[in-house]
Enzyme design. Structure first.
Site: not given
Lengths: 460, 470
Positions: A143, A228, A267
């Site tokens: 990311y 994560d 998300k």
């Protein structure tokens, strides 16, 4: 006059990830008002299941109205700034996270630290686990935001664990060791490994073998392991989601003080605006310090209250998780088939809000300049903002992250048409070029033979 | 190799101070009128609980704001997705106008220069990250808010060097104190990047005078450093003076749009004026584009929930509400402060004369056994454990003189305040000193009161020589 953090470009926001976003902002697609605008496929948002939350809100108007049994809760919430977080909210989160993991893992609210989004959680973890100049190893591609979130104000370095398409970008022992050695060569103290599971941008959940490998590696090196798991609720296909904590439990490491998980509702629930994240750690010192640090990014009590109620509703959460997965799978299938029609393949995915798309065959050359040219064409001419692999630190040119859950079905069709159109045009040009090339080659051949003929003969 | 960062293993969070310890004691044994009438009364928390009814009635009349509706239509999706670190434009506009209103519309705030943050805690830390390198220093007048030790220093590595203020002139900032602090920093080999003041002051409860503000602006101009003015209490000004912001002074000195103005930054929050610490709303206001740009990116680490931005932009856009609120808030704070002050007086205790804030700066020097911080701590412990009042000792605020305490008055009901004062009076009368004092207290205080009006006039036109008391 100003700090080096301001003057240097260490915020990492000059990357194409953010630049594509800016282009989109200048000319955003709108079905009615701007049908030729750029379609945003670079934003990993989940817009597919809002109706489920909206109908819950309609059925429970008291919650938004800050009332309970007709009594106003306003004052209590207005004053609630305890950095330990709203107990009811932490309870609800613990249950929700457990449910996502098929209840194979149980979460203890005493090990939870609430933060304003996972952006805040990740940075806070870095402040707790590393000193300026220390390094964390992260599997690439990763990311793009991590370059800012993990490094900018903390002074921590990122060393990528290069993953390759040859094995589906899976993490290997060699890649881990190589990264570790590279850090040492650069004189950096490696403090830990951080993964995103399921992966952004790959859209794949980390396999049990990889997680086992990671835990063995980090425990041998006596370093931290951060997972994560922000996309954990978006696993829509097999293999089932395996949390780091599950594998840790299997290895009798479930109380290990160097294992930490990050989560967020941005998300799974599609609520990035509400700023809800958390750190989960077995390490008391980390929990204690991170709790104090959360003062710099607490979650609004108004929001904690809303979501405590939403997530305490087990019927809602069960239904939501199932329906959300179904819709994500459908949408992913549509993207994959649309791309296939255009002769484009992706990494087989089972999670996330995006696909990792293989456009290597459309590159002029196998290098990042060519990837950048292709990307520029796709953003500016085709009108699709997608994220080039280089912005995710992929070391093979030609891969792109394409989001599928942040638009309507109709917009997806528009995007697919444009992709198809673009590939057809490219093929036509290629055909033309090939024709030209063939003609040119035959011309050259004739010329060469003419020349060599001259050598032998004076004239034709 | 150490497993955790030095930020974790050292005590840089500053939370071993008595400010936080008193809070912990209170949490173990909190006063409740019915359930725990002998518990500790919380007077160490600067909260504004006096005007919730005004906000509650606004919410009842404007249900759309909390229900995430606009003209009856749900805008849930739009808000759920809104994570733009530039902040909601309507909210920033409403904040800018609210800040202008608090300053009597004498100065303007450009919404584009506002950076939203999750509370002023986040705003202050972010400003430090933008203005200072690890090891650089900011000068702060003492006494100051204990939280600054954590907020400004912990993760940023910045240092605080105190500007010592003394009771001899009502703790006002003087030129010599500023110069001394600057030199002290140099002796310690620290690069001074700026001065940070809280105006109105926490814990003093007083607004900075025009003289002090002029002094500060001149000082940072000559030293080519920054000035941060944390104006979190600007809407709690209840004295008959107007609140003077550093922005007023820039305007009056015709320094707007100059290089100096780029080095003046204001911090604000809705935690005190509106009593909404739970909603995490803070802001940085800066004339420096680069600061605004960097701070905006940094705000990613502490954005304000869009749900909250929406609610508050509706609330603050209602000008009828804001003007009524500000006026009523001031009235109630004033009356509550008066109640505390007179209650203390009847126990023979005086405070620094205040005109703002949610607390008084109380003089208990006469109750100390010795003029030391050990004695102050002893007294504090007695007050927390025996008298059962959690108040904040001056040492936790870095005051250089023992015996001063910050006592909050806006975070409880009137009855609770009266009970607290009763307990305090009983305690004071039980001490030898108290018995002596209370006999002559009325006479002493009567003459003090006569003095205060003329002192006040004197203070407003302050010169280098001022009387002992205000």
């Amino acid at each position: 006059m100003l700090s080096s953090k301001v003057i240097n470009d260490s915020h990492g926001q000059d990357s194409s990830y953010f630049l594509g976003w800016q282009e989109y902002e200048k000319n955003p697609f709108h079905e009615t008002f701007n049908p030729s605008g750029i379609v945003q496929m670079g934003l990993a948002e989940n817009q597919l299941s809002f109706d489920l939350i909206e109908s819950w809100l309609e059925e429970h108007p008291e919650v938004l109205g800050l009332k309970k049994n007709e009594e106003s809760l306003f004052r209590n919430l207005a004053l609630f700034q305890d950095y330990h977080g709203l107990p009811a909210f932490k309870d609800a989160l613990a249950k929700f996270m457990g449910k996502i993991r098929g209840n194979k893992v149980k979460f203890d609210t005493n090990k939870m630290v609430l933060t304003a989004g996972s952006t805040s959680a990740n940075e806070t973890l870095m402040f707790c686990l590393a000193n300026p100049g220390d390094a964390f190893l992260i599997p690439a591609p990763y990311y793009p935001g991590f370059d800012r979130d993990l490094k900018w104000r903390t002074g921590v370095e990122i060393i990528p664990i290069q993953c390759k398409s040859s094995n589906g970008f899976k993490i290997t022992k060699d890649a881990l060791e190589n990264a570790y050695e590279r850090a040492h060569k650069l004189n950096l103290n490696v403090k830990g490994v951080l993964i995103t599971n399921p992966s952004n941008p790959l859209g794949t959940s980390t396999t049990r073998e990889e997680l086992d490998l990671l835990l063995t590696f980090t425990s041998t090196k006596k370093i931290h392991m951060v997972s994560d798991e922000i996309y954990s609720g978006t696993v829509f296909d097999c293999p089932e989601f395996t949390s780091l904590l599950e594998v840790a439990k299997d290895k009798n490491m479930d109380l290990d003080e160097k294992i930490h998980v990050v989560y967020s509702l941005s998300k799974d629930l599609g609520l990035p605006g509400f700023r809800v994240g958390l750190i989960y750690s077995n390490n008391e010192k980390v929990v204690s310090a991170a709790t104090k640090m959360s003062s710099f990014g607490l979650i609004s009590s108004q929001t904690q209250h809303l979501l405590a109620n939403l997530l305490s509703d087990e019927i809602f959460t069960t239904n939501y998780l199932e329906e959300n997965r179904k819709r994500l799978k459908e949408r992913r299938d549509r993207l994959v088939s649309g791309l296939k029609e255009a002769g484009i393949g992706c990494l087989k995915s089972n999670a996330g809000l995006f696909c990792w798309v293989d456009l290597r065959h459309l590159l002029k050359y196998n290098n990042f300049e060519a990837e950048h040219s292709l990307w520029t064409k796709i953003v500016c001419e085709v009108g699709l903002n997608i994220s080039p692999g280089s912005s995710c630190h992929c070391d093979e040119p030609g891969w792109f992250r394409v989001c599928f859950a942040n638009m309507s079905d109709q917009t997806m069709e528009v995007a697919m048409d444009r992709v198809k159109g673009f590939v057809e045009d490219t093929n036509r040009c290629k055909q033309k070029r090939t024709m030209w090339d063939t003609r040119r080659r035959s011309l050259i051949n004739k010329w060469v033979s003419k020349l060599s003929a001259v050598n032998c003969e004076s004239e034709r | 190799m150490k497993q955790l960062s030095t930020k974790v293993t050292s005590n840089g969070h500053g939370q071993d101070s008595s400010y936080f310890l008193g809070w912990e004691e209170y949490e173990k044994n909190p006063y409740d009128e019915i359930k725990n009438p002998n518990g500790i009364i919380q007077m160490g928390l600067a909260e504004n609980q006096l005007c919730f009814d005004l906000i509650e009635s606004w919410l009842a009349k404007n249900p759309d704001a909390a229900s995430l509706k606009r003209n009856g239509q749900s805008i849930f999706r739009e808000l759920a997705l809104f994570q733009d670190y530039h902040g909601m434009p309507e909210f920033k506009k409403a904040m800018a106008e609210f800040m202008e209103e608090i300053r009597g519309n004498r100065v303007t705030f450009d919404p584009k220069k506002i950076v939203l943050a999750a509370g002023s805690t986040s705003a202050n830390e972010t400003l430090m990250f933008c203005l200072a390198e690890p090891g650089d220093a900011f000068l702060l007048p003492t006494p100051y808010y204990p939280g600054f030790d954590r907020d400004l220093k912990w993760r940023t590595g910045a240092e605080i060097v105190p500007i010592h203020c003394s009771s001899s002139n009502g703790f006002q900032i003087t030129e010599s104190a500023l110069q001394q602090a600057y030199q002290q920093a140099q002796k310690l080999d620290l690069k001074v990047k700026g001065v940070l003041v809280t105006n109105p002051s926490n814990p003093l409860g007083t607004a900075l005078t025009r003289r002090e503000l002029n002094l500060l602006v001149d000082f940072i101009t000559s030293k080519n450093i920054h000035l941060i003015s944390d104006e979190i209490y600007s809407g709690t000004m209840f004295g008959f003076e107007q609140f003077i912001s550093v922005m007023d002074v820039l305007k009056d000195k015709k320094l707007e749009n100059t290089e100096v103005s780029k080095r003046v930054h204001v911090v604000y929050s809705l935690s005190k004026d509106l009593g909404l610490p739970g909603f995490r709303v803070g802001a940085i206001y800066s004339n420096d584009e680069m600061v605004v740009s960097a701070a905006t990116k940094m705000s990613s680490f502490g954005l304000v929930s869009s749900q909250t931005q929406y609610l508050l932009s509706a609330l603050l856009s209602d000008k009828k509400f804001t003007s009524q609120y500000l006026e009523e808030n001031q009235k109630r704070l004033k009356s509550r402060q008066k109640r505390l002050v007179s209650g203390l007086e009847s126990a023979g205790i005086t405070c620094l004369r205040s005109n703002a804030g949610l607390f008084c700066w109380v003089d208990m020097r006469h109750l100390l056994d010795t003029n030391t911080f050990e004695a102050e701590l002893d007294l504090w412990k007695k007050i927390v454990y025996n008298v059962k009042l959690n108040i904040s000792p001056g040492s936790s605020c870095h005051c250089t003189e023992p015996g001063w305490f910050r006592v909050c008055f806006a975070n409880m009901s009137e009855d609770t305040l009266d009970l607290a004062l009763k307990r305090l009076k009983t305690f004071v009368e039980s001490t030898d000193c108290g018995r002596m004092i209370s006999r002559s207290s009325h006479e002493r205080l009567k003459s003090l009161r006569k003095k205060t009006v003329s002192n006040w006039v004197f203070r407003v036109s302050w010169t280098d020589r001022v009387p002992d008391e205000r």
